[in-house]
Enzyme design. Structure first.
Site, PDB file in Angstrom:
ATOM      1  N   ARG A  63      31.598  43.039  35.205  1.00  0.00           N
ATOM      2  CA  ARG A  63      30.821  42.025  36.050  1.00  0.00           C
ATOM      3  C   ARG A  63      31.935  40.848  35.734  1.00  0.00           C
ATOM      4  O   ARG A  63      31.788  40.590  34.710  1.00  0.00           O
ATOM      5  CB  ARG A  63      29.481  41.700  35.711  1.00  0.00           C
ATOM      6  N   LYS A  94      33.806  34.752  28.642  1.00  0.00           N
ATOM      7  CA  LYS A  94      32.902  34.441  27.473  1.00  0.00           C
ATOM      8  C   LYS A  94      33.288  33.816  26.325  1.00  0.00           C
ATOM      9  O   LYS A  94      34.684  33.843  26.232  1.00  0.00           O
ATOM     10  CB  LYS A  94      31.950  35.724  27.239  1.00  0.00           C
TER      11      LYS A  94
END
Ligand code: PMM
Length: 290
Positions: free
Chosen positions: A256, A216
């Site tokens: 994840r 991210k």
């Protein structure tokens, strides 16, 4: 979490984005055969389950139609399940959840926590599968303008508690609800770091916690060049593995990730570390508390 692997350590969830436009791997797994081969390879690398999604949630992304999302994910889920891979579906649509479970998915991961589709929670209750409720404040087109908090950890805890109430009221047993602070979903980098540091407060809700930090933008910003260029998404996997280890040692139920091999190693380290910590605590505990 009933119905999902229980290896006695933090789970590793591999990501298969069957999308043309996800922020870090958009387009790479659009062909069903490529997506299936990628999911099978991730299992070999140590994924406990594989999360298949057909809608990009990167800021500003346009939503695919229901038919488009179904045609992306259902064949891939069916093939992965047939190959013996444990699969979850990453969707905000109840109809996709329904058809994904019919095709062999064993859990529903909803980045909107059931808010995007009013039929989602009752559908998951009927399907009888575990549900991951992610903290969310609106679709990608609007989410970054909603990244306003006075106390981000307290507000996310409060809003996630409401999702647990909504899920259980709709008939999903509390034992089947996992929570996720939704890093990057209506969050700045500062908010993401505060939420990671505040995992203890999130865990106090008493539900298993999933952390999705993989590749991210806040990791890209942390690792920016001296000229201020963010580190490209494909070069954020070592940082992702570091977050995975820290999240696992802090009590996360699942991480994840796009790059399974590094995170599977990181989670093994965390698990061994925790085992040694427990042995040390037992050995030094006074007799009365043993
Ligand atoms: N992030 C993305 C998509 N799905 N699901 C959960 N539970 N948590 C997340 O943080 C999350 C998610 C963002 O896109 P990606 O698939 O490229 O990581």
């Amino acid at each position: 979490m009933e119905g999902l692997p229980q290896p006695g350590r933090c789970l590793v969830m591999g990501i298969v984005n069957v999308t043309p436009d996800s922020f870090s791997d958009g387009g790479a797994w659009m062909a069903p055969a490529a997506a299936v081969a990628h999911g099978v390879a991730m299992r070999r690398q140590g994924a406990d389950l594989v999360d298949v999604g057909g809608e990009s949630t990167r800021p500003g992304a346009e939503r695919p139609s229901l038919g488009e999302e179904l045609s992306r994910v259902v064949p891939v889920i069916a093939a992965l399940a047939a190959a013996g891979v444990v699969v979850s579906v990453d969707t905000m649509r109840s109809e996709v959840a329904r058809q994904a479970v019919a095709a062999g998915a064993v859990a529903v991961n909803d980045v909107s926590g059931g808010l995007a589709d009013e039929a989602m929670l009752s559908t998951v209750a009927q399907l009888g599968v575990p549900f991951v409720a992610v903290h969310w404040r609106g679709h990608s087109t609007h989410m970054q303008e909603r990244a306003t908090y006075l106390q981000v950890v307290d507000e996310v805890v409060t809003e996630l508690a409401l999702r647990v109430d909504a899920a259980t009221s709709a008939g999903i047993p509390a034992e089947k609800v996992a929570l996720d602070p939704g890093l990057g979903f209506a969050k700045t980098a500062e908010h993401n770091w505060a939420l990671l540091a505040g995992m203890g407060s999130l865990l106090s809700l008493g539900q298993p916690l999933l952390i999705g930090a993989s590749r991210k933008a806040f990791l890209g910003a942390l690792l920016a060049s001296t000229a201020g260029q963010p580190r490209p998404a494909a070069e954020r996997d070592d940082a992702t593995a570091a977050v995975s280890a820290l999240a696992a040692v802090s009590g996360a139920w699942c991480v994840r990730v796009h790059d399974v091999r590094r995170t599977a190693d990181a989670v093994q380290v965390a698990s061994r570390w925790l085992q040694a910590r427990r042995a040390e605590t037992d050995a030094t505990a006074p007799e009365v508390t043993r």
